[in-house]
Design a protein around this motif. Structure first.
Motif, mmCIF file in Angstrom:
data_model
loop_
_atom_site.group_PDB
_atom_site.id
_atom_site.type_symbol
_atom_site.label_atom_id
_atom_site.label_comp_id
_atom_site.label_asym_id
_atom_site.label_seq_id
_atom_site.Cartn_x
_atom_site.Cartn_y
_atom_site.Cartn_z
ATOM 1 N N ILE A 10 2.426 1.747 -3.438
ATOM 2 C CA ILE A 10 1.444 2.226 -4.407
ATOM 3 C C ILE A 10 1.181 3.713 -4.197
ATOM 4 N N LEU A 11 1.115 4.135 -2.942
ATOM 5 C CA LEU A 11 0.882 5.554 -2.656
ATOM 6 C C LEU A 11 2.028 6.439 -3.137
ATOM 7 N N LYS A 12 3.265 5.937 -3.042
ATOM 8 C CA LYS A 12 4.426 6.724 -3.414
ATOM 9 C C LYS A 12 4.807 6.574 -4.881
ATOM 10 N N GLU A 13 3.977 5.890 -5.642
ATOM 11 C CA GLU A 13 4.239 5.702 -7.074
ATOM 12 C C GLU A 13 4.286 7.056 -7.755
ATOM 13 N N LYS A 42 3.841 9.866 -10.402
ATOM 14 C CA LYS A 42 2.874 10.064 -11.479
ATOM 15 C C LYS A 42 3.615 10.396 -12.779
ATOM 16 N N PHE A 102 0.823 -1.199 0.000
ATOM 17 C CA PHE A 102 0.000 0.000 0.000
ATOM 18 C C PHE A 102 0.866 1.261 0.000
ATOM 19 N N LEU A 103 1.920 1.270 0.803
ATOM 20 C CA LEU A 103 2.815 2.424 0.844
ATOM 21 C C LEU A 103 3.532 2.634 -0.489
#
Length: 81
Positions: free
Chosen positions: A73-76, A78, A70-71
């Motif tokens: 994915i959040l820091k992916e 853009k 989850f972390l």
């Protein structure tokens, strides 16, 4: 003899070869996540299909792995068009 070839070559060698080729296309962070997610999925499937025990420590480890995913994915970052 053909069955041994199928079991040894096709289902083992080609599966790992395809897995490694797919991993080469990803960055190191995603590869690490996928590699760590495999035992969690295997444990959940064993619990679901065969009624294997999933001890509290296993649940803790699985939840930590999901939290890490989850972390990530959040820091992916853009992508810009």
């Amino acid at each position: 003899m053909a069955i041994l070839f199928f079991l040894g070559f096709l289902s083992t060698y080609l599966a790992y070869f395809s897995y490694c080729k797919g991993m080469m296309r990803l960055n190191a962070t995603k590869v690490a996540v996928i590699a760590n997610l495999e035992p969690v999925i295997a444990s959940l499937l064993a619990w679901w299909w065969w009624g294997e025990l999933f001890p509290p420590l296993g649940l803790l480890g699985a939840s930590l792995i999901f939290f890490a995913i989850f972390l990530i994915i959040l820091k992916e970052p853009k992508k810009l068009n």
